[in-house]
Write a protein that holds these residues in place. Structure first.
Motif, PDB file in Angstrom:
ATOM      1  N   ALA A  51      10.882 -30.188 -35.250  1.00 28.69           N
ATOM      2  CA  ALA A  51      10.811 -28.868 -34.502  1.00 28.69           C
ATOM      3  C   ALA A  51      11.609 -28.492 -33.170  1.00 28.69           C
ATOM      4  O   ALA A  51      12.116 -27.365 -33.077  1.00 28.69           O
ATOM      5  CB  ALA A  51       9.314 -29.099 -33.896  1.00 28.69           C
ATOM      6  N   GLN A  52      12.192 -29.669 -32.897  1.00 29.85           N
ATOM      7  CA  GLN A  52      13.227 -29.683 -31.609  1.00 29.85           C
ATOM      8  C   GLN A  52      14.503 -29.001 -32.106  1.00 29.85           C
ATOM      9  O   GLN A  52      15.028 -28.135 -31.610  1.00 29.85           O
ATOM     10  CB  GLN A  52      13.554 -30.990 -31.073  1.00 29.85           C
ATOM     11  N   GLY A  55      13.903 -25.469 -32.828  1.00 33.71           N
ATOM     12  CA  GLY A  55      13.576 -24.820 -31.550  1.00 33.71           C
ATOM     13  C   GLY A  55      14.894 -24.339 -30.958  1.00 33.71           C
ATOM     14  O   GLY A  55      15.466 -23.468 -30.432  1.00 33.71           O
ATOM     15  N   TRP A  56      15.856 -25.624 -30.850  1.00 30.96           N
ATOM     16  CA  TRP A  56      17.053 -25.234 -29.968  1.00 30.96           C
ATOM     17  C   TRP A  56      18.110 -24.405 -30.628  1.00 30.96           C
ATOM     18  O   TRP A  56      18.835 -23.908 -29.752  1.00 30.96           O
ATOM     19  CB  TRP A  56      17.645 -26.741 -29.916  1.00 30.96           C
ATOM     20  N   SER A  58      16.959 -21.893 -32.506  1.00 25.98           N
ATOM     21  CA  SER A  58      16.106 -20.350 -32.496  1.00 25.98           C
ATOM     22  C   SER A  58      15.736 -20.204 -34.187  1.00 25.98           C
ATOM     23  O   SER A  58      15.692 -18.997 -34.486  1.00 25.98           O
ATOM     24  CB  SER A  58      17.070 -19.444 -31.870  1.00 25.98           C
ATOM     25  N   LEU A  60      12.744 -21.717 -35.429  1.00 22.30           N
ATOM     26  CA  LEU A  60      11.496 -22.219 -35.517  1.00 22.30           C
ATOM     27  C   LEU A  60      10.763 -21.312 -36.169  1.00 22.30           C
ATOM     28  O   LEU A  60       9.747 -20.403 -35.611  1.00 22.30           O
ATOM     29  CB  LEU A  60      10.991 -22.587 -34.188  1.00 22.30           C
ATOM     30  N   PHE A 145       6.752 -20.233 -27.665  1.00 20.63           N
ATOM     31  CA  PHE A 145       7.680 -20.937 -28.484  1.00 20.63           C
ATOM     32  C   PHE A 145       7.499 -20.412 -29.884  1.00 20.63           C
ATOM     33  O   PHE A 145       8.426 -20.187 -30.698  1.00 20.63           O
ATOM     34  CB  PHE A 145       7.426 -22.635 -28.604  1.00 20.63           C
ATOM     35  N   SER A 150      11.907 -20.033 -30.700  1.00 21.74           N
ATOM     36  CA  SER A 150      13.115 -20.762 -29.847  1.00 21.74           C
ATOM     37  C   SER A 150      12.459 -21.502 -28.845  1.00 21.74           C
ATOM     38  O   SER A 150      11.260 -21.201 -28.469  1.00 21.74           O
ATOM     39  CB  SER A 150      14.040 -19.784 -29.569  1.00 21.74           C
ATOM     40  N   ILE A 151      12.932 -22.520 -28.135  1.00 19.81           N
ATOM     41  CA  ILE A 151      12.668 -23.230 -27.116  1.00 19.81           C
ATOM     42  C   ILE A 151      13.578 -23.135 -26.027  1.00 19.81           C
ATOM     43  O   ILE A 151      13.700 -23.932 -24.974  1.00 19.81           O
ATOM     44  CB  ILE A 151      12.080 -24.796 -27.368  1.00 19.81           C
ATOM     45  N   ARG A 152      14.724 -22.370 -26.271  1.00 23.88           N
ATOM     46  CA  ARG A 152      15.770 -22.342 -25.264  1.00 23.88           C
ATOM     47  C   ARG A 152      15.619 -21.747 -23.882  1.00 23.88           C
ATOM     48  O   ARG A 152      16.128 -22.170 -22.874  1.00 23.88           O
ATOM     49  CB  ARG A 152      16.919 -21.913 -25.984  1.00 23.88           C
ATOM     50  N   LEU A 172       4.981 -28.251 -28.371  1.00 19.96           N
ATOM     51  CA  LEU A 172       5.949 -28.023 -29.535  1.00 19.96           C
ATOM     52  C   LEU A 172       5.226 -28.080 -30.688  1.00 19.96           C
ATOM     53  O   LEU A 172       5.462 -27.359 -31.605  1.00 19.96           O
ATOM     54  CB  LEU A 172       7.187 -28.760 -29.502  1.00 19.96           C
ATOM     55  N   ALA A 175       3.082 -25.283 -31.006  1.00 18.92           N
ATOM     56  CA  ALA A 175       3.692 -24.241 -31.648  1.00 18.92           C
ATOM     57  C   ALA A 175       4.004 -24.271 -32.965  1.00 18.92           C
ATOM     58  O   ALA A 175       4.034 -23.275 -33.810  1.00 18.92           O
ATOM     59  CB  ALA A 175       5.119 -24.077 -30.724  1.00 18.92           C
TER      60      ALA A 175
END
Length: 482
Positions: A51-52, A55-56, A58, A60, A145, A150-152, A172, A175
């Motif tokens: 997931a990370q 997410g990082w 973009s 996800l 998220f 994304s988590i950015r 997360l 999410a």
């Protein structure tokens, strides 16, 4: 919704397969509850890392999650085949079984806690998650998220600004559920998933001492008293607690085997520690204590153990702290880090700074103790709060005594059933658990928001006793075992 449920099942099945194959490749001789606990840590770590990564970058989104989970399963299966190690059980003799009465009591305690947590989840399914923190930031971040993929982006939800810099592994995970189902239908029940691994870790920790039933019963006391509404609250207190207990249990399981501490076990403890610090800031101090214990136990390969453990921490929980360091210049902007006049930069948080106070800062203020601390402990821990704290203290002290025991000439311990002649390893791992619990409790006492509120009126004390969750749990379990 049907497509989302199908995708969720594929992701879960792929992660389970990943965990089983990765454990078989890393620890082929482990079986039973120890192997299952290792697989829980590996599976959870795989989900968080996947997931990370998405997410990082973009990405996800549902297709990427399904594809990524399948690729992880394929990579783990390939690693297992290349390892080619047969599943030969290693010697790790359990202690004597508990009595039938103790076993029945433990089973009843587990049933009661499970019913309690299911009731909490059922209420949340009917009414929606109602807890203040979940509505304030836990599920709000998760929704951002899921919507952004994304988590950015940094999210500023209020004027305080402190939650912007929190580690967000648990959010997360919520999410991921929202992305797969296109709704938050899983969020009210995800808290239930923290119960089995915690109890499994307690079983692994207590099994060599023949105290599984008393330890599980003690853990259920903590679960019932400290988290009656947890399952449906989308909170992250137990999400940050069970990985640390799991790390202690895996370390104890490895310490009872012959030979040096295996680096795969060191990696697992690092992954578990990362899951904890990637979820909650209050896990930093006990995770650091556990890291030191791992390095001490890894005789002859301490540098390698330090590197492997730090890599595990970074993989599952370090990204949030690196983000803070790059953006602000401080890995934990919510705290004022520094030595003397040399301080790390941090954004202005006037509301937090003006209302922050530690429990220790009020230790000599009898008006606050009588007016806030005693009623707060009674409210949070129940009418037997003083007895509960005495039992916790007794358990932690007994653990320290176990740490100081010396082996006899034959290397079989001192007749207490620990059967360990190698430093703090084996039975004296309970002493390491006590040290981790004491560090957690000491950190709680000096946490800046432990007694937050207006000067002389720490109204948030009653809510923040949960910061001492790990210390309370380990104290109760150690009291039951020892």
């Amino acid at each position: 919704m049907l497509l989302g449920a199908l995708c969720a099942l594929v992701v879960v099945a792929a992660l389970v397969r990943t965990a089983v194959d990765a454990r078989a490749a890393l620890l082929p001789g482990w079986t039973g509850v120890e192997a299952r606990l290792a697989e829980v840590v590996l599976g959870t770590s795989a989900l968080v890392v996947l997931a990370q990564l998405l997410g990082w970058t973009s990405l996800l989104r549902r297709p990427a999650l399904v594809l990524g989970a399948l690729l992880l399963a394929g990579a783990a299966a390939l690693a297992r085949r290349r390892a080619g190690a047969p599943e030969v059980p290693e010697a790790a003799a359990p202690g004597p079984p508990s009595s039938r009465l103790a076993t029945a009591a433990a089973a009843g305690a587990v049933a009661l806690v499970t019913a309690q947590w299911l009731a909490s989840a059922r209420t949340a399914l009917r009414t929606g998650v109602q807890s203040v923190d979940a509505l304030h930031y836990h599920l709000t971040y998760a929704a951002h998220f899921a919507q952004d993929g994304s988590i950015r982006a940094l999210q500023r939800l209020d004027g305080i600004g402190v939650t912007t810099w929190y580690p967000l592994d648990d959010e997360l995970v919520h999410a991921v559920g929202m992305v797969l189902l296109r709704s938050d239908a899983l969020s009210p029940v995800l808290g239930l998933l923290h119960l089995p691994p915690l109890l499994l870790a307690v079983v692994v920790l207590a099994r060599p001492h023949g105290a599984v039933a008393p330890a599980v019963t003690a853990a259920c006391v903590a679960l019932a008293v400290l988290g009656p509404d947890y399952a449906g609250s989308a909170s992250n207190d137990w999400a940050a607690t069970w990985p640390l207990v799991a790390a202690l249990a895996l370390l104890s399981a490895a310490a009872r085997r012959d030979g040096p501490l295996p680096l795969p076990v060191v990696a697992l403890t690092g992954l578990a520690g990362g899951l904890a610090v990637g979820t909650k800031l209050t896990a930093l101090a006990p995770a650091l204590a556990l890291l030191v214990a791992v390095v001490v136990l890894a005789r002859g390969r301490r540098r390698a153990a330090l590197g492997v453990s730090l890599a595990g921490h970074a993989l599952t929980g370090g990204a949030w702290y690196v983000r803070n360091l790059l953006v602000v210049g401080n890995p934990v902007p919510a705290t004022d880090l520094g030595v003397g006049p040399l301080r790390l930069p941090r954004p202005a948080m006037p509301v937090l700074d003006e209302g922050s106070a530690s429990v220790l800062s009020y230790a000599t203020d009898l008006d606050v103790v009588r007016g806030f601390f005693v009623p707060g402990l009674r409210s949070f821990l129940g009418p037997a709060w003083l007895l509960l704290l005495l039992v916790v203290a007794a358990g932690l002290v007994a653990g320290l005594v176990a740490l100081r025991r010396r082996p006899d000439r034959d290397g079989e311990g001192d007749g207490d059933g620990d059967g360990d002649g190698d430093g703090v390893r084996g039975g004296r791992m309970l002493g390491v658990a006590a040290l981790v619990g004491l560090v957690s409790g000491a950190a709680y006492l000096v946490t800046p928001t432990g007694a937050a509120g207006a000067p002389g009126a720490p109204v948030l004390f009653v809510f923040n006793v949960r910061y001492a969750l790990l210390a309370l749990l380990l104290g109760l379990v150690l009291a039951a075992v020892l």
